[in-house]
Design an enzyme around this catalytic site. Structure first.
Site, PDB file in Angstrom:
ATOM      1  N   ILE A  89      -7.167  46.937  82.194  1.00 37.49           N
ATOM      2  CA  ILE A  89      -7.632  45.843  81.341  1.00 37.49           C
ATOM      3  C   ILE A  89      -7.116  46.075  79.927  1.00 37.49           C
ATOM      4  O   ILE A  89      -7.190  47.189  79.399  1.00 37.49           O
ATOM      5  CB  ILE A  89      -9.167  45.763  81.351  1.00 37.49           C
ATOM      6  CG1 ILE A  89      -9.678  45.570  82.786  1.00 37.49           C
ATOM      7  CG2 ILE A  89      -9.660  44.626  80.456  1.00 37.49           C
ATOM      8  CD1 ILE A  89     -11.186  45.631  82.908  1.00 37.49           C
ATOM      9  N   GLY A  94      -6.654  51.948  78.316  1.00 37.87           N
ATOM     10  CA  GLY A  94      -6.031  52.167  79.616  1.00 37.87           C
ATOM     11  C   GLY A  94      -4.683  52.847  79.540  1.00 37.87           C
ATOM     12  O   GLY A  94      -4.297  53.570  80.460  1.00 37.87           O
ATOM     13  N   THR A  95      -3.943  52.639  78.446  1.00 42.40           N
ATOM     14  CA  THR A  95      -2.648  53.305  78.301  1.00 42.40           C
ATOM     15  C   THR A  95      -2.829  54.813  78.190  1.00 42.40           C
ATOM     16  O   THR A  95      -2.117  55.589  78.839  1.00 42.40           O
ATOM     17  CB  THR A  95      -1.913  52.776  77.053  1.00 42.40           C
ATOM     18  OG1 THR A  95      -1.677  51.365  77.214  1.00 42.40           O
ATOM     19  CG2 THR A  95      -0.587  53.489  76.861  1.00 42.40           C
ATOM     20  N   LYS A 118       9.490  55.403  80.752  1.00 42.67           N
ATOM     21  CA  LYS A 118       8.053  55.115  80.759  1.00 42.67           C
ATOM     22  C   LYS A 118       7.406  55.485  82.079  1.00 42.67           C
ATOM     23  O   LYS A 118       6.274  55.937  82.117  1.00 42.67           O
ATOM     24  CB  LYS A 118       7.816  53.631  80.456  1.00 42.67           C
ATOM     25  CG  LYS A 118       8.112  53.235  79.020  1.00 42.67           C
ATOM     26  CD  LYS A 118       7.735  51.797  78.767  1.00 42.67           C
ATOM     27  CE  LYS A 118       7.982  51.416  77.308  1.00 42.67           C
ATOM     28  NZ  LYS A 118       7.598  50.003  77.036  1.00 42.67           N
ATOM     29  N   LYS A 119       8.122  55.258  83.180  1.00 46.17           N
ATOM     30  CA  LYS A 119       7.536  55.510  84.495  1.00 46.17           C
ATOM     31  C   LYS A 119       7.803  56.938  84.960  1.00 46.17           C
ATOM     32  O   LYS A 119       8.854  57.513  84.683  1.00 46.17           O
ATOM     33  CB  LYS A 119       8.093  54.520  85.525  1.00 46.17           C
ATOM     34  CG  LYS A 119       7.620  53.101  85.321  1.00 46.17           C
ATOM     35  CD  LYS A 119       7.837  52.246  86.569  1.00 46.17           C
ATOM     36  CE  LYS A 119       9.299  52.154  86.941  1.00 46.17           C
ATOM     37  NZ  LYS A 119       9.488  51.277  88.125  1.00 46.17           N
ATOM     38  N   TRP A 140       4.573  47.391  86.577  1.00 41.57           N
ATOM     39  CA  TRP A 140       3.693  46.234  86.749  1.00 41.57           C
ATOM     40  C   TRP A 140       4.055  45.527  88.057  1.00 41.57           C
ATOM     41  O   TRP A 140       4.549  44.407  88.075  1.00 41.57           O
ATOM     42  CB  TRP A 140       3.828  45.282  85.564  1.00 41.57           C
ATOM     43  CG  TRP A 140       3.458  45.881  84.237  1.00 41.57           C
ATOM     44  CD1 TRP A 140       4.280  46.137  83.188  1.00 41.57           C
ATOM     45  CD2 TRP A 140       2.143  46.275  83.807  1.00 41.57           C
ATOM     46  NE1 TRP A 140       3.575  46.667  82.128  1.00 41.57           N
ATOM     47  CE2 TRP A 140       2.257  46.767  82.484  1.00 41.57           C
ATOM     48  CE3 TRP A 140       0.881  46.276  84.416  1.00 41.57           C
ATOM     49  CZ2 TRP A 140       1.166  47.249  81.765  1.00 41.57           C
ATOM     50  CZ3 TRP A 140      -0.203  46.755  83.698  1.00 41.57           C
ATOM     51  CH2 TRP A 140      -0.064  47.221  82.389  1.00 41.57           C
ATOM     52  N   HIS A 145      -0.582  43.397  83.730  1.00 37.42           N
ATOM     53  CA  HIS A 145      -2.047  43.474  83.640  1.00 37.42           C
ATOM     54  C   HIS A 145      -2.696  42.626  84.735  1.00 37.42           C
ATOM     55  O   HIS A 145      -3.546  41.771  84.468  1.00 37.42           O
ATOM     56  CB  HIS A 145      -2.535  43.027  82.257  1.00 37.42           C
ATOM     57  CG  HIS A 145      -2.271  44.026  81.178  1.00 37.42           C
ATOM     58  ND1 HIS A 145      -2.963  45.217  81.072  1.00 37.42           N
ATOM     59  CD2 HIS A 145      -1.385  44.027  80.161  1.00 37.42           C
ATOM     60  CE1 HIS A 145      -2.529  45.899  80.026  1.00 37.42           C
ATOM     61  NE2 HIS A 145      -1.550  45.202  79.465  1.00 37.42           N
ATOM     62  N   SER A 229      -9.685  44.633  68.836  1.00 38.21           N
ATOM     63  CA  SER A 229      -8.433  45.334  69.114  1.00 38.21           C
ATOM     64  C   SER A 229      -7.397  44.381  69.687  1.00 38.21           C
ATOM     65  O   SER A 229      -6.210  44.455  69.342  1.00 38.21           O
ATOM     66  CB  SER A 229      -8.689  46.490  70.084  1.00 38.21           C
ATOM     67  OG  SER A 229      -7.501  47.199  70.341  1.00 38.21           O
ATOM     68  N   TYR A 355     -11.589  59.459  70.467  1.00 39.00           N
ATOM     69  CA  TYR A 355     -11.072  58.880  69.227  1.00 39.00           C
ATOM     70  C   TYR A 355     -12.061  57.832  68.722  1.00 39.00           C
ATOM     71  O   TYR A 355     -12.200  56.764  69.308  1.00 39.00           O
ATOM     72  CB  TYR A 355      -9.705  58.233  69.461  1.00 39.00           C
ATOM     73  CG  TYR A 355      -8.622  59.217  69.809  1.00 39.00           C
ATOM     74  CD1 TYR A 355      -8.078  60.054  68.841  1.00 39.00           C
ATOM     75  CD2 TYR A 355      -8.142  59.325  71.108  1.00 39.00           C
ATOM     76  CE1 TYR A 355      -7.075  60.959  69.159  1.00 39.00           C
ATOM     77  CE2 TYR A 355      -7.141  60.234  71.431  1.00 39.00           C
ATOM     78  CZ  TYR A 355      -6.614  61.046  70.449  1.00 39.00           C
ATOM     79  OH  TYR A 355      -5.636  61.947  70.774  1.00 39.00           O
TER      80      TYR A 355
END
Length: 432
Positions: A89, A94-95, A118-119, A140, A145, A229, A355
């Site tokens: 979400i 989630g990142t 990235k992967k 993805w 998402h 955010s 955080y």
């Protein structure tokens, strides 16, 4: 005088040694060794989970959940065909959590992450097959998402047809393909809601025809912080235009889901503009992402009255969240780590970091604005209260189970020690 002080010091040392010997006799187990270490180190005496998240000393549950709802040990088999599916979400952390999954878990065969890519490649031990379906492992694959409605229809087909090399289908092909498999997946989904055991039970939402269990997981966040955010993210130019929003085999039309902006993006929009758009998918995003949209006619708002639609969506989101194998909360990083480790029997290498300073936290809003954001996200507010209560009950339940198991082990160790001592006494009597 000096001789007297030496005697006092010697007496204290002897008393300390005597206490250690008594403690060793009463409690020889490893758990007690940890207690002794904590006693010698006052700084480490505090519960790290409570200190990290500032949880109230006494948590009072609001909802009644069964033991099956609280105990999440799904028997995930990384060497078999089981698959963890991460429902990501937007703006919930989630990142960060997704990177933990591919870079921070102790595995027999760790994920292979190359610099600049990235992967990561997350293969099962001894197999060229992934155990993780997420942004950082398979990309993805079911759309940007993808929500619960999309994932539960798309993932079994993508994985079991072994099309992982060409995981990003075209929009038209995906719509046609989902039309063929939708009814089958819905049947499995319905059985998952009626059965409490087996592959379609509580921890694996449903299984594929090939016997593969899918373990759905996600992360939730406080709705006001998440909303702010997302606004800051959109303000910088994010659009998520590539999201498919596939439901019942098709994406919504522009009449069903109008755009909030006319240009290429919505960069530079004010918070007031962001809140004023009635079609903004940021409103109640977490409920929409977790509910079965086919129950309300997908994005067609004319299917049922708004009040009924909201109730169906919220009830569906709660039920799906409760039956997921795992979910975490952004505001409780260490507890999220703890529950994931206990659920999947996987340990993270480095502890999660809480955080408290984010872009959303730096946005100063007055009370009236906050109340309006809460009103725009009233479904998410109710879902988050439900999720937080369930999350903390699960944490409390797992900790109690852990303490009970430690107590049982100590009792077993005491029995063994007493049996050894009795045996030694008997040997001594016989020899004498």
């Amino acid at each position: 005088m000096e001789d007297r002080s030496h005697k006092v010091l010697l007496a204290l040392v002897m008393l300390f040694l005597f206490a250690v010997i008594v403690l060793q006799y009463v409690c020889p187990g490893t758990e007690c060794q940890l207690l002794r270490l904590r006693a010698l180190s006052p700084a480490a005496a505090a519960d790290p989970y409570r200190a990290e998240d500032e949880t109230p000393a006494r948590f009072v549950p609001r909802f009644n959940f069964s033991a099956d709802d609280l105990l999440r040990r799904g028997g995930f088999n990384i060497k078999g065909g089981d698959l963890i599916v991460f429902l990501h979400i937007q703006k919930t952390g989630g990142t960060t959590f997704g990177r933990h999954l591919v870079r921070n878990i102790q595995l027999e065969q760790p994920c292979e992450c190359r610099a600049g890519q990235k992967k990561c490649t997350c293969h099962r031990p001894g197999k060229r097959e992934t155990w993780l379906f997420s942004r950082f492992s398979t990309g993805w694959s079911c759309g940007l998402h993808a929500d619960w409605t999309e994932l539960t229809n798309c993932v079994p087909s993508v994985v079991d047809s072994k099309k992982e090399v060409r995981l990003r289908p075209s929009r038209t092909w995906e719509m046609c393909f989902l039309l063929d498999v939708g009814s089958k997946c819905k049947t499995q989904h319905q059985s998952a809601h009626t059965e409490s055991n087996g592959p379609c039970g509580l921890n694996a939402l449903f299984s594929s025809p090939l016997g593969r269990n899918f373990y759905y997981i996600t992360i939730l966040r406080d709705p006001v912080s998440r909303y702010l955010s997302e606004w800051r993210h959109v303000q910088r130019g994010a659009t998520w235009k590539a999201s498919l929003h596939v439901c019942d085999g098709r994406s919504p039309t522009t009449e069903e889901l109008p755009s909030c902006y006319t240009g290429d993006d919505w960069s530079g929009c004010s918070l007031q503009e962001f809140m004023d758009c009635p079609y903004n998918l940021a409103n109640n995003r977490q409920v929409r992402m977790l509910s079965d949209l086919s129950l309300v006619g997908c994005y067609n708002l004319s299917v049922m009255p708004e009040e009924q639609r909201n109730k169906v969506l919220l009830d569906s989101a709660k039920e799906n969240l409760k039956r997921m194998a795992f979910f975490g909360l952004t505001e409780f990083q260490r507890k999220t780590q703890y529950l994931f480790e206990k659920t999947f029997n996987m340990n993270f290498i480095s502890p999660f970091t809480q955080y408290n300073s984010t872009r959303a936290s730096s946005v100063e809003i007055d009370k009236q604005t906050q109340q309006r954001i809460e009103a725009l996200n009233f479904l998410d507010m109710e879902l988050y209260d439900y999720a937080k209560d369930l999350f903390l009950q699960r944490y409390q339940y797992m900790r109690q189970k852990e303490h009970q198991e430690a107590r049982r082990k100590r009792q077993e160790q005491r029995k063994i020690l007493r049996a050894k001592q009795a045996h030694l006494r008997e040997q001594g009597e016989n020899s004498s």
